[in-house]
Motif scaffolding. Structure first.
Motif, PDB file in Angstrom:
ATOM      1  N   PHE A 284       0.823  -1.203   0.000  1.00 43.52           N
ATOM      2  CA  PHE A 284       0.000   0.000   0.000  1.00 43.52           C
ATOM      3  C   PHE A 284       0.863   1.261   0.000  1.00 43.52           C
ATOM      4  O   PHE A 284       0.389   2.356   0.309  1.00 43.52           O
ATOM      5  CB  PHE A 284      -0.983   0.013   1.177  1.00 43.52           C
ATOM      6  CG  PHE A 284      -0.365   0.122   2.542  1.00 43.52           C
ATOM      7  CD1 PHE A 284      -0.179   1.353   3.144  1.00 43.52           C
ATOM      8  CD2 PHE A 284      -0.006  -1.014   3.245  1.00 43.52           C
ATOM      9  CE1 PHE A 284       0.373   1.449   4.415  1.00 43.52           C
ATOM     10  CE2 PHE A 284       0.536  -0.922   4.515  1.00 43.52           C
ATOM     11  CZ  PHE A 284       0.728   0.304   5.096  1.00 43.52           C
ATOM     12  N   GLY A 285       2.123   1.129  -0.385  1.00 44.33           N
ATOM     13  CA  GLY A 285       3.005   2.286  -0.450  1.00 44.33           C
ATOM     14  C   GLY A 285       4.146   2.007  -1.396  1.00 44.33           C
ATOM     15  O   GLY A 285       4.116   1.057  -2.188  1.00 44.33           O
ATOM     16  N   ASP A 286       5.169   2.838  -1.325  1.00 43.43           N
ATOM     17  CA  ASP A 286       6.336   2.635  -2.171  1.00 43.43           C
ATOM     18  C   ASP A 286       7.120   1.408  -1.700  1.00 43.43           C
ATOM     19  O   ASP A 286       7.066   1.021  -0.541  1.00 43.43           O
ATOM     20  CB  ASP A 286       7.240   3.867  -2.125  1.00 43.43           C
ATOM     21  CG  ASP A 286       6.559   5.098  -2.709  1.00 43.43           C
ATOM     22  OD1 ASP A 286       5.702   4.911  -3.595  1.00 43.43           O
ATOM     23  OD2 ASP A 286       6.870   6.211  -2.261  1.00 43.43           O
ATOM     24  N   GLY A 287       7.861   0.829  -2.621  1.00 38.53           N
ATOM     25  CA  GLY A 287       8.692  -0.309  -2.274  1.00 38.53           C
ATOM     26  C   GLY A 287       8.302  -1.552  -3.028  1.00 38.53           C
ATOM     27  O   GLY A 287       7.371  -1.569  -3.842  1.00 38.53           O
ATOM     28  N   GLU A 288       9.008  -2.630  -2.762  1.00 36.51           N
ATOM     29  CA  GLU A 288       8.848  -3.897  -3.474  1.00 36.51           C
ATOM     30  C   GLU A 288       8.388  -4.974  -2.508  1.00 36.51           C
ATOM     31  O   GLU A 288       8.893  -5.083  -1.392  1.00 36.51           O
ATOM     32  CB  GLU A 288      10.194  -4.284  -4.088  1.00 36.51           C
ATOM     33  CG  GLU A 288      10.198  -5.601  -4.830  1.00 36.51           C
ATOM     34  CD  GLU A 288      11.566  -5.905  -5.415  1.00 36.51           C
ATOM     35  OE1 GLU A 288      12.229  -6.815  -4.878  1.00 36.51           O
ATOM     36  OE2 GLU A 288      11.983  -5.228  -6.382  1.00 36.51           O
ATOM     37  N   VAL A 289       7.426  -5.769  -2.928  1.00 37.43           N
ATOM     38  CA  VAL A 289       6.990  -6.897  -2.104  1.00 37.43           C
ATOM     39  C   VAL A 289       7.262  -8.197  -2.847  1.00 37.43           C
ATOM     40  O   VAL A 289       7.149  -8.280  -4.069  1.00 37.43           O
ATOM     41  CB  VAL A 289       5.494  -6.803  -1.729  1.00 37.43           C
ATOM     42  CG1 VAL A 289       5.239  -5.611  -0.821  1.00 37.43           C
ATOM     43  CG2 VAL A 289       4.611  -6.733  -2.959  1.00 37.43           C
ATOM     44  N   ASN A 290       7.649  -9.226  -2.088  1.00 36.47           N
ATOM     45  CA  ASN A 290       7.978 -10.537  -2.636  1.00 36.47           C
ATOM     46  C   ASN A 290       7.286 -11.609  -1.810  1.00 36.47           C
ATOM     47  O   ASN A 290       7.219 -11.512  -0.574  1.00 36.47           O
ATOM     48  CB  ASN A 290       9.487 -10.774  -2.596  1.00 36.47           C
ATOM     49  CG  ASN A 290      10.257  -9.751  -3.405  1.00 36.47           C
ATOM     50  OD1 ASN A 290      10.344  -9.848  -4.617  1.00 36.47           O
ATOM     51  ND2 ASN A 290      10.816  -8.750  -2.721  1.00 36.47           N
ATOM     52  N   GLY A 291       6.801 -12.634  -2.486  1.00 39.87           N
ATOM     53  CA  GLY A 291       6.125 -13.701  -1.769  1.00 39.87           C
ATOM     54  C   GLY A 291       7.079 -14.698  -1.152  1.00 39.87           C
ATOM     55  O   GLY A 291       7.017 -14.990   0.038  1.00 39.87           O
ATOM     56  N   LEU A 292       7.990 -15.244  -1.974  1.00 37.66           N
ATOM     57  CA  LEU A 292       8.927 -16.269  -1.522  1.00 37.66           C
ATOM     58  C   LEU A 292      10.304 -15.925  -2.069  1.00 37.66           C
ATOM     59  O   LEU A 292      10.486 -15.814  -3.282  1.00 37.66           O
ATOM     60  CB  LEU A 292       8.483 -17.649  -2.012  1.00 37.66           C
ATOM     61  CG  LEU A 292       9.345 -18.863  -1.691  1.00 37.66           C
ATOM     62  CD1 LEU A 292       9.518 -19.015  -0.192  1.00 37.66           C
ATOM     63  CD2 LEU A 292       8.723 -20.127  -2.290  1.00 37.66           C
TER      64      LEU A 292
END
Length: 283
Positions: free
Chosen positions: A255-263
């Motif tokens: 819900f903001g800046d940045g990177e998300v990774n699952g695994l």
């Protein structure tokens, strides 16, 4: 105090009545030949006894510290740290073998902010202690964690025999700010835990380094909403054909800046990864 002064021969049980017990508790020497030392509620069906303390600095940041005492069992207790920026509940170290934490509740700030220095519910700080005495046979099962910075941070010391037979299972983690479960230099099982947050910042769900020698991360359910960067399951520095990551469910939402990774996997070999469900919802 009586236990440490007088010692014990055989098992000892402290059954706490409902109410709030404010202060700090240290188990570091028990003379004699103690068996299991159990702290539990006198009536698990009644309101849980509350253990509370407001830490002022890094040196006094704990409610209960277990230092070199084996076979301590904590059951049906409610830990409620109330410090402004620090709030470790249980700290263990130095061959605190056979520790069991079951059916307890750990509360932290329900709306945590980044100025929290160390609001970690369960901590092994063997790395900071610097002794070659990693606790063995640790069991953390069926507990509830609400708020705070991180639920569990178990830093067993590197360069010494890893903590074996670790079991983290059936726990429910809700609304931590930075992370769920972090484990370093151990072997065992992380299974069937639920991790959910709507307010993560640089959040990790399960982070393991040198969690190997036939270790398994299985059947965990993660639903993480985070800003900045975030990771569901991270596994690194493990090299064993018997290691397993399977049947986990990971949903990541930014819900903001940045990177998300699952695994995320790095510096690993021989690891079996199978039947995991990973979904990413971008900002």
């Amino acid at each position: 105090t009586a236990l440490q002064n007088e010692g014990a021969n055989g098992a000892v049980t402290f059954a706490l009545r409902p109410g709030t017990y404010t202060g700090q508790y240290l188990l570091d020497t028990v003379p004699g030949t103690p068996g299991t030392i159990t702290l539990t509620a006198a009536d698990p069906e009644a309101e849980l006894p509350v253990l509370s303390y407001a830490a002022n600095n890094a040196e006094d940041n704990y409610i209960l510290r277990i230092d070199g005492v084996a076979d301590v069992h904590l059951e049906h207790l409610h830990f409620l740290p109330t410090g402004a920026t620090r709030g470790r509940a249980v700290v263990f170290r130095n061959a605190a073998d056979g520790l069991r934490i079951q059916h307890c509740r750990f509360d932290g700030p329900v709306d945590p902010t980044p100025n929290l220095n160390d609001y970690t519910a369960i901590t092994c700080d063997q790395t900071d202690v610097g002794e070659n005495a990693n606790p063995q046979g640790i069991t953390i099962t069926d507990n509830d964690f609400h708020g705070g910075l991180v639920a569990m941070e178990l830093e067993f010391r590197l360069g010494t025999p890893r903590s074996a037979d670790l079991l983290i299972s059936g726990n429910r983690l809700f609304h931590q700010l930075r992370g769920g479960i972090a484990v370093q230099n151990a072997s065992g099982t992380i299974h069937g835990n639920t991790i959910r947050t709507q307010q993560g910042q640089w959040f990790f769900g399960i982070r393991c380094m040198r969690f190997t020698n036939g270790s398994a991360i299985t059947g965990n359910h993660l639903r993480i909403r985070t800003e900045m960067n975030g990771t569901g399951i991270e596994h690194s520095n493990a090299f064993n054909d018997a290691d397993l990551i399977a049947n986990n469910s990971v949903l990541m939402e930014s819900f903001g800046d940045g990177e998300v990774n699952g695994l995320v996997l790095f510096n690993t070999s021989g690891l079996l990864v199978a039947h995991n469900t990973v979904a990413i919802t971008p900002h």
